[in-house]
Design a protein around this motif. Structure first.
Motif, mmCIF file in Angstrom:
data_model
loop_
_atom_site.group_PDB
_atom_site.id
_atom_site.type_symbol
_atom_site.label_atom_id
_atom_site.label_comp_id
_atom_site.label_asym_id
_atom_site.label_seq_id
_atom_site.Cartn_x
_atom_site.Cartn_y
_atom_site.Cartn_z
ATOM 1 N N ASN A 87 -18.607 -12.339 -32.937
ATOM 2 C CA ASN A 87 -18.063 -11.410 -31.968
ATOM 3 C C ASN A 87 -17.525 -10.150 -32.615
ATOM 4 N N THR A 88 -17.643 -10.030 -33.903
ATOM 5 C CA THR A 88 -17.174 -8.832 -34.567
ATOM 6 C C THR A 88 -18.194 -8.374 -35.591
ATOM 7 N N THR A 89 -18.254 -7.100 -35.819
ATOM 8 C CA THR A 89 -19.120 -6.543 -36.846
ATOM 9 C C THR A 89 -18.243 -6.006 -37.955
ATOM 10 N N ALA A 90 -18.441 -6.473 -39.190
ATOM 11 C CA ALA A 90 -17.629 -5.986 -40.293
ATOM 12 C C ALA A 90 -17.903 -4.507 -40.502
ATOM 13 N N PRO A 91 -16.846 -3.682 -40.661
ATOM 14 C CA PRO A 91 -17.063 -2.267 -40.876
ATOM 15 C C PRO A 91 -17.816 -2.035 -42.171
ATOM 16 N N PRO A 92 -18.582 -0.913 -42.267
ATOM 17 C CA PRO A 92 -19.401 -0.691 -43.446
ATOM 18 C C PRO A 92 -18.599 -0.621 -44.724
ATOM 19 N N HIS A 93 -17.305 -0.261 -44.624
ATOM 20 C CA HIS A 93 -16.493 -0.122 -45.820
ATOM 21 C C HIS A 93 -15.777 -1.420 -46.179
ATOM 22 N N LEU B 60 -13.895 -15.655 -34.764
ATOM 23 C CA LEU B 60 -14.940 -14.729 -34.347
ATOM 24 C C LEU B 60 -14.748 -13.339 -34.930
ATOM 25 N N LEU B 61 -13.611 -13.101 -35.592
ATOM 26 C CA LEU B 61 -13.406 -11.848 -36.304
ATOM 27 C C LEU B 61 -13.989 -11.884 -37.709
ATOM 28 N N ALA B 62 -14.315 -13.080 -38.179
ATOM 29 C CA ALA B 62 -14.818 -13.225 -39.545
ATOM 30 C C ALA B 62 -16.209 -12.623 -39.691
ATOM 31 N N PRO B 63 -16.458 -11.879 -40.782
ATOM 32 C CA PRO B 63 -17.825 -11.415 -41.048
ATOM 33 C C PRO B 63 -18.773 -12.597 -41.179
ATOM 34 N N VAL B 64 -20.041 -12.364 -40.926
ATOM 35 C CA VAL B 64 -21.042 -13.421 -41.024
ATOM 36 C C VAL B 64 -21.018 -14.024 -42.427
ATOM 37 N N GLY B 65 -20.989 -15.346 -42.494
ATOM 38 C CA GLY B 65 -20.974 -16.042 -43.773
ATOM 39 C C GLY B 65 -19.586 -16.294 -44.326
ATOM 40 N N ALA B 66 -18.549 -15.845 -43.610
ATOM 41 C CA ALA B 66 -17.178 -16.009 -44.093
ATOM 42 C C ALA B 66 -16.381 -16.872 -43.118
ATOM 43 N N ALA B 67 -15.332 -17.482 -43.627
ATOM 44 C CA ALA B 67 -14.383 -18.234 -42.814
ATOM 45 C C ALA B 67 -13.116 -17.406 -42.649
ATOM 46 N N ALA B 68 -12.401 -17.660 -41.548
ATOM 47 C CA ALA B 68 -11.092 -17.045 -41.338
ATOM 48 C C ALA B 68 -10.040 -17.959 -41.950
ATOM 49 N N VAL B 69 -9.261 -17.437 -42.882
ATOM 50 C CA VAL B 69 -8.207 -18.201 -43.545
ATOM 51 C C VAL B 69 -6.885 -17.746 -42.940
ATOM 52 N N LEU B 70 -6.330 -18.567 -42.047
ATOM 53 C CA LEU B 70 -5.131 -18.207 -41.305
ATOM 54 C C LEU B 70 -3.962 -19.042 -41.827
ATOM 55 N N ASP B 71 -3.073 -18.386 -42.547
ATOM 56 C CA ASP B 71 -1.885 -19.042 -43.093
ATOM 57 C C ASP B 71 -0.723 -18.757 -42.150
ATOM 58 N N LEU B 72 -0.344 -19.763 -41.375
ATOM 59 C CA LEU B 72 0.676 -19.579 -40.351
ATOM 60 C C LEU B 72 2.086 -19.608 -40.916
ATOM 61 N N ARG B 73 2.236 -19.949 -42.184
ATOM 62 C CA ARG B 73 3.561 -19.966 -42.786
ATOM 63 C C ARG B 73 4.060 -18.551 -43.057
ATOM 64 N N ILE B 74 3.153 -17.578 -43.230
ATOM 65 C CA ILE B 74 3.549 -16.248 -43.713
ATOM 66 C C ILE B 74 3.848 -15.256 -42.589
ATOM 67 N N PRO B 75 2.942 -14.899 -41.685
ATOM 68 C CA PRO B 75 1.531 -15.298 -41.555
ATOM 69 C C PRO B 75 0.613 -14.321 -42.296
ATOM 70 N N SER B 76 -0.634 -14.749 -42.486
ATOM 71 C CA SER B 76 -1.651 -13.865 -43.045
ATOM 72 C C SER B 76 -3.014 -14.294 -42.525
#
Length: 339
Positions: free
Chosen positions: A33-39, A159-175
């Motif tokens: 659902n998201t396209t990683a920006p070219p940069h 769904l924000l993750a670029p194709v081939g990547a996982a979203a790493v959500l650290d809820l302790r910080i958060p990050s």
């Protein structure tokens, strides 16, 4: 603010689409659902995530991101239980975001539905200036409190993750960072701040929707009973289906709890059980879950909300999820042991 809104169940909550909408991103890659920006860097990409004590006091303890679309800024809930990125209709109107009527509906955790539209190719930027492009977002009616608190909707981190990547959500910080699943899992296993045990499970998808979607279930255990529940960072608190094994094990200890409201505006009374020792992500947390009707994808028997996830780290991959939490390490005959 009344208890109704203090216990607001915000995740559209597990908002999923009950009738086909539009084709997701086409091609030979996994839809996103998201396209990683070219940069965007080829290595781990991070996005600015915050907690807001003011909103937490209003019943919104979830991680948040600030985004601007069409020159209008709002806060968005980072919601792993949302099977799609979702815009509140008030925000779509203010930002003048066009959306197509679909005849489809979005279903909330209580089973009620609301009309859904879909917006395409949304361009904007996060609070740190990084640009983004969302291929699609569902537009639905939210309770009035969302507008008064300037909450623009829900963002699905997976769904924000670029194709081939996982979203790493650290809820302790958060990050919120993005990295290949195998590398993120390896980093977690080597971590001294949050070592195993951990739980690794498969993804869950709503096959009836043509919108790219992905959710995650994890096992939770108490009093010898185990169920698979939706991992839902958009939910204020943990809710167990009255048909679940755990509900049957603990319902004799329940008492009438306050009502809660979901995205469709539904209000439902649920029972609450206090001081439940719940094993999740390899460790135990003590919380006060509710028992009631739950409508969740993939036959999940409840929602694991922020009360059970606040000290956890999630790796949300395309095919699997890893969940590792702080707290006690085991359950023993109704009691739990600590590190």
């Amino acid at each position: 603010m009344t208890s109704l809104f203090r216990l607001l169940c915000v995740a559209a909550v597990g908002c999923f689409i009950t009738a086909p909408l539009v084709s997701a991103q086409q091609g030979d890659r996994t839809p996103s659902n998201t396209t990683a920006p070219p940069h965007a860097p080829k290595r781990a990409l991070s996005l600015p995530v915050i907690y807001d004590p003011r909103l937490a006091a209003q019943g919104f303890p979830s991680p948040l991101m600030k985004a601007e679309i069409g020159g209008h800024e709002a806060l968005f809930i980072i919601d792993s239980g949302a099977s799609a990125n979702v815009l509140a209709d008030w925000y779509a109107k203010v930002a003048q975001i066009p959306a197509d009527e679909t005849g489809s509906t979005a279903k909330g955790s209580g089973g009620n539905t609301s009309a859904a539209r879909v917006a395409h190719q949304l361009q904007g930027h996060w609070s740190d200036g990084q640009r983004f492009s969302l291929n699609e977002a569902v537009v639905v009616a939210f309770p009035p409190l969302f507008k008064s608190l300037h909450l623009g909707g829900l963002l699905s981190p997976q769904l924000l993750a670029p194709v081939g990547a996982a979203a790493v959500l650290d809820l302790r910080i958060p990050s919120l960072q993005f990295a290949p699943f195998a590398r993120a899992l390896s980093d977690l296993q080597r971590s001294k701040s949050l070592p195993p045990p951990l739980t690794v499970t498969r993804t869950c998808e709503n096959a009836d929707s043509k919108v790219a979607n992905r959710q995650y279930m994890a096992p939770v255990t108490t009093r010898g009973a185990t169920d698979l529940v939706l991992v839902d960072t958009g939910a204020t608190k943990t809710i167990l289906s009255d048909e679940s094994n755990i509900a049957h094990a603990i319902e004799s200890l329940s008492e009438l709890g306050p009502p809660s409201e979901g995205v469709g505006g539904e209000v439902s009374g649920r029972r609450i059980v206090r001081d439940v020792e719940l094993l999740r992500g390899g460790r135990v947390v003590v919380l006060n879950p509710s028992i009631g009707k739950v409508s969740a994808a993939c036959d999940a028997k409840g929602l694991l909300g922020m009360d059970g996830l606040r000290d956890c780290l999630l790796i949300l991959g395309e095919k699997e999820m890893a969940l590792s939490c702080e707290g006690a390490t085991s359950l023993l005959s109704g009691r739990y042991t600590t590190n």
